[in-house]
Design a protein around this motif. Sequence first.
Motif, PDB file in Angstrom:
ATOM      1  N   ARG A 158       5.015  60.245  66.450  1.00 43.96           N
ATOM      2  CA  ARG A 158       6.570  60.357  66.814  1.00 43.96           C
ATOM      3  C   ARG A 158       6.821  61.263  67.904  1.00 43.96           C
ATOM      4  NH1 ARG A 158      10.440  60.958  61.832  1.00 43.96           N
ATOM      5  NH2 ARG A 158       9.521  58.764  61.792  1.00 43.96           N
TER       6      ARG A 158
ATOM      7  N   GLY B 119       9.793  62.456  70.338  1.00 44.75           N
ATOM      8  CA  GLY B 119      11.131  62.401  70.283  1.00 44.75           C
ATOM      9  C   GLY B 119      11.752  61.542  69.185  1.00 44.75           C
ATOM     10  N   SER B 120      12.536  60.234  69.446  1.00 50.21           N
ATOM     11  CA  SER B 120      12.945  59.436  68.409  1.00 50.21           C
ATOM     12  C   SER B 120      12.094  58.344  68.558  1.00 50.21           C
ATOM     13  CB  SER B 120      14.493  59.209  68.911  1.00 50.21           C
ATOM     14  OG  SER B 120      14.477  58.558  70.051  1.00 50.21           O
ATOM     15  N   ALA B 121      11.245  58.035  69.260  1.00 57.44           N
ATOM     16  CA  ALA B 121      10.205  57.052  69.633  1.00 57.44           C
ATOM     17  C   ALA B 121       8.752  57.344  68.853  1.00 57.44           C
ATOM     18  CB  ALA B 121      10.148  56.690  71.027  1.00 57.44           C
ATOM     19  N   GLU B 122       8.200  56.176  68.690  1.00 57.90           N
ATOM     20  CA  GLU B 122       6.940  56.101  67.818  1.00 57.90           C
ATOM     21  C   GLU B 122       5.930  55.232  68.576  1.00 57.90           C
ATOM     22  OE1 GLU B 122       7.775  55.027  63.549  1.00 57.90           O
ATOM     23  OE2 GLU B 122       8.361  57.149  63.375  1.00 57.90           O
TER      24      GLU B 122
ATOM     25  N   SER C 263       6.318  60.230  54.828  1.00 57.21           N
ATOM     26  CA  SER C 263       5.758  60.107  56.332  1.00 57.21           C
ATOM     27  C   SER C 263       4.273  60.432  56.577  1.00 57.21           C
ATOM     28  CB  SER C 263       6.325  60.933  57.292  1.00 57.21           C
ATOM     29  OG  SER C 263       6.129  62.462  56.767  1.00 57.21           O
TER      30      SER C 263
ATOM     31  N   THR D 163       7.876  49.524  64.227  1.00 59.01           N
ATOM     32  CA  THR D 163       8.675  50.471  65.300  1.00 59.01           C
ATOM     33  C   THR D 163       9.699  51.106  64.700  1.00 59.01           C
ATOM     34  OG1 THR D 163      10.328  48.565  65.808  1.00 59.01           O
ATOM     35  CG2 THR D 163       8.475  49.010  67.190  1.00 59.01           C
ATOM     36  N   GLY D 164      10.118  50.773  63.300  1.00 59.68           N
ATOM     37  CA  GLY D 164      10.959  51.443  62.479  1.00 59.68           C
ATOM     38  C   GLY D 164      10.163  52.690  61.773  1.00 59.68           C
ATOM     39  N   ASP D 165      10.617  52.492  60.273  1.00 60.24           N
ATOM     40  CA  ASP D 165      10.008  53.535  59.516  1.00 60.24           C
ATOM     41  C   ASP D 165       8.427  52.948  59.271  1.00 60.24           C
ATOM     42  OD1 ASP D 165      10.234  52.139  56.257  1.00 60.24           O
ATOM     43  OD2 ASP D 165      10.615  51.130  57.920  1.00 60.24           O
TER      44      ASP D 165
END
Length: 380
Positions: free
Chosen positions: A179, A181-184, A136, A12-14
């Motif tokens: 990705r 917005g800010s979510a993945e 990325s 959920t992070g990088d």
Amino acid sequence: MTKLGTVRAARTGDRHLPTGRSRWAIGASALALLWTAALAVPAAGAAAPGGDPYDWTETPIGQPGLMVEDIDADDGTAWAVGTEHFGERLVALRRDGDTWTDATPAIAGASLVEVDVAAADDVWAVGWDGSAADGSTSPLVVHWDGTAWTEIPGPAEIGAFDDVVVDAEGTVWVTGWARIGSAEPAVVYRYADGVWTEHSDGLEGAINGNSLTVLASDDAWLALNPGLAHFDGTSWTMVEEFPADGSQILTGLAAVDATDVWAAGVEYAGPGPARPVVWHHDGSKWSEVPTPKVSAQVYDVTIVDGRPVVVGEEFDRDWASTPLVLTTEAGAERPRLVQVAGPTTGAVVLTSADADAGRLWVGGGDIDVFNGFAAYAELP
């Protein structure tokens, strides 16, 4: 111990994506469970084989340093995709007569993990492009028109795709993560007439789309991290029968029709080793189907004569791998999976299976030395 470095972890992070055997993606909680299981308990003894229904023939792929991630065939045309040397180069191979021909698209710094052959001149493959300087990844979609590959601009700037399906109408479906917005979250897109349409309502809490099977535009199933979901043409609904705590991760889906759908994956529950898990949908409900008591990881499932064939790798007490093949027991009153003989040359793990034109194909290899493998069994 298990080769965790070869698993693509969808976090959920990088989103650093370790390359290697990237047939499936797991969330952080499931990854922790696997570490615990691997360190705590040795593999269980293997169940007795349920017979040897398949006579395997290896087909040399002529590509040293390759790990086959996926194999797919339609109307006698077979393709295999994979990765060389831990992501150094993607590879696409086409089966021409009795030989594999290198037909790799000229795309550097990328990986292909799934292919769907709709026709000899209509082949789709997906993965991710990891060439960005910041580390990325962006979703990768390529199409073969019978002569050459074309890279299709993807629907998201950051993400990765893990499965592609061409439905009966010719519409292309893809799943993975992106990705937004800010979510993945996990995502599903459809591609038709040059336009991508997102269909991810209901997937907001899922980490990754692992595998997809499409019966109609309003009837599709999706294996997630974690969970299993159904698409009704508008949104996805999680399957209540399936555990959503990350103890089970599904990695393969296949369907005969709407009343006969199979899902396969791995369970990490309890203090014991990882074990194969298989579920069946009869048109009204999902039920877990008994599997052999072996320590194993399952990667894919296909249908042969109405029966599922599940493939992966089995671990011995020293965590060495051998090919795993499971299918339902013939004549049993209730369905259960039994272990049958798999190919024994050139592979320690089977990452993919597909049946077409009287042949059951499997692909995989030896991840330690990147020795790619493809084999088939003639079907009655």
